[in-house]
Design a protein around this motif. Structure first.
Motif, mmCIF file in Angstrom:
data_model
loop_
_atom_site.group_PDB
_atom_site.id
_atom_site.type_symbol
_atom_site.label_atom_id
_atom_site.label_comp_id
_atom_site.label_asym_id
_atom_site.label_seq_id
_atom_site.Cartn_x
_atom_site.Cartn_y
_atom_site.Cartn_z
ATOM 1 N N THR A 207 0.862 -1.177 0.000
ATOM 2 C CA THR A 207 0.000 0.000 0.000
ATOM 3 C C THR A 207 0.903 1.232 0.000
ATOM 4 O O THR A 207 2.071 1.160 0.390
ATOM 5 N N LEU A 208 0.360 2.335 -0.426
ATOM 6 C CA LEU A 208 1.125 3.577 -0.481
ATOM 7 C C LEU A 208 0.498 4.609 0.441
ATOM 8 O O LEU A 208 -0.727 4.764 0.466
ATOM 9 N N ARG A 209 1.341 5.301 1.197
ATOM 10 C CA ARG A 209 0.853 6.382 2.036
ATOM 11 C C ARG A 209 1.501 7.680 1.565
ATOM 12 O O ARG A 209 2.719 7.812 1.542
ATOM 13 N N TYR A 210 0.666 8.642 1.176
ATOM 14 C CA TYR A 210 1.164 9.899 0.619
ATOM 15 C C TYR A 210 1.242 10.963 1.711
ATOM 16 O O TYR A 210 0.294 11.169 2.470
ATOM 17 N N GLY A 211 2.396 11.604 1.777
ATOM 18 C CA GLY A 211 2.579 12.693 2.722
ATOM 19 C C GLY A 211 2.388 14.034 2.039
ATOM 20 O O GLY A 211 1.872 14.123 0.919
ATOM 21 N N ARG A 215 8.198 11.453 -2.199
ATOM 22 C CA ARG A 215 7.702 10.184 -2.706
ATOM 23 C C ARG A 215 6.779 9.530 -1.690
ATOM 24 O O ARG A 215 6.951 9.680 -0.480
ATOM 25 N N PRO A 216 5.791 8.751 -2.147
ATOM 26 C CA PRO A 216 4.901 8.055 -1.212
ATOM 27 C C PRO A 216 5.663 6.972 -0.447
ATOM 28 O O PRO A 216 6.611 6.374 -0.969
ATOM 29 N N GLU A 217 5.255 6.734 0.766
ATOM 30 C CA GLU A 217 5.884 5.710 1.595
ATOM 31 C C GLU A 217 5.272 4.348 1.275
ATOM 32 O O GLU A 217 4.055 4.191 1.244
ATOM 33 N N HIS A 218 6.137 3.358 1.033
ATOM 34 C CA HIS A 218 5.679 2.002 0.783
ATOM 35 C C HIS A 218 5.392 1.323 2.114
ATOM 36 O O HIS A 218 6.243 1.265 2.998
ATOM 37 N N ARG A 219 4.187 0.764 2.238
ATOM 38 C CA ARG A 219 3.799 0.067 3.459
ATOM 39 C C ARG A 219 3.213 -1.291 3.081
ATOM 40 O O ARG A 219 2.580 -1.434 2.038
#
Length: 226
Positions: A207-211, A215-219
């Motif tokens: 999943t991707l978490r956008y700040g 770049r989005p954080e890979h989770r």
């Protein structure tokens, strides 16, 4: 929660296998049974038994005798044979009496975990109900035949893979490579490498978490949690 009865004449082995069951998310082991008579008593007395991990070599009867008697009494709990019996005739008899899987002793935790996770996938598929087209039938029959563990590429450690897996299955939500590294004691680069492997083999979901920027954080989350 899937309620599991472990049946094994060896008290220590039964205790270890019950502990293994409790380590797999979504499963709970009831008090083990150590003989055929005790197994039947447990099945009769307990409010619900979904799955029985059945040893074959019991002091009073065989595990297959127990399965036959369970069916005669109308008990429909699923059965996975967990035994040192390796002869083909016993394996065939287990299949004919409705055993869903057959796990040969000795085995590591990962072997049993793979069988239980496949069983959980099967239950989720069947719980959907309704009518099944051929593709759905194939998926139902194939749910328990999936490999219990992905083949680790050269240079990958089973111990490290299990550390990362346990960190994911014990988490309440998606984790980043850095969070996995902190929980397991491996480097972030190592955690990322094993997470990508689990994602490629379908064990973990990215999943991707956008700040606010960058770049989005890979989770990652363990795929069988869904």
């Amino acid at each position: 929660m899937i309620e599991v009865l472990v049946v094994d004449d060896d008290v220590r082995v039964a205790r270890v296998n019950a502990a293994y069951v409790d380590k797999v998310p979504g499963f709970h082991a009831v008090s083990p049974a150590h003989s055929a008579a005790e197994a039947l008593e447990r099945v009769e007395a307990l409010e619900r038994v979904d799955l029985v991990l059945m040893d074959h070599y019991l002091p009073d009867e065989t595990g297959l005798d127990v399965v036959r008697e369970m069916r005669r009494r109308g008990h429909l709990a699923d059965v996975i044979m967990v035994t040192a019996a390796r002869d083909v005739s016993t394996v065939q008899a287990a299949m004919r009496h409705g055993a869903l899987q057959y796990l040969v002793k000795p085995f590591a935790f990962a072997g049993l975990r793979g069988k239980l996770e496949a069983y959980a996938r099967l239950r989720r598929t069947l719980d959907g109900g309704g009518e099944a087209e051929q593709a759905e039938v194939d998926r139902i029959f194939g749910a328990l035949s999936e490999a219990s563990e992905p083949q680790l590429p050269k240079g990958h450690s089973p111990t490290t893979a299990d550390l990362v897996r346990r960190a994911l299955t014990g988490a309440e939500g998606p984790l980043s490579a850095q969070e996995i590294a902190e929980r397991t004691g491996v480097s972030r680069q190592t955690a990322q490498r094993y997470l990508k492997l689990l994602e490629r083999t379908g064990r973990a979901t990215l999943t991707l978490r956008y700040g606010d920027a960058g770049r989005p954080e890979h989770r990652y989350v363990w795929a069988t949690r869904a």
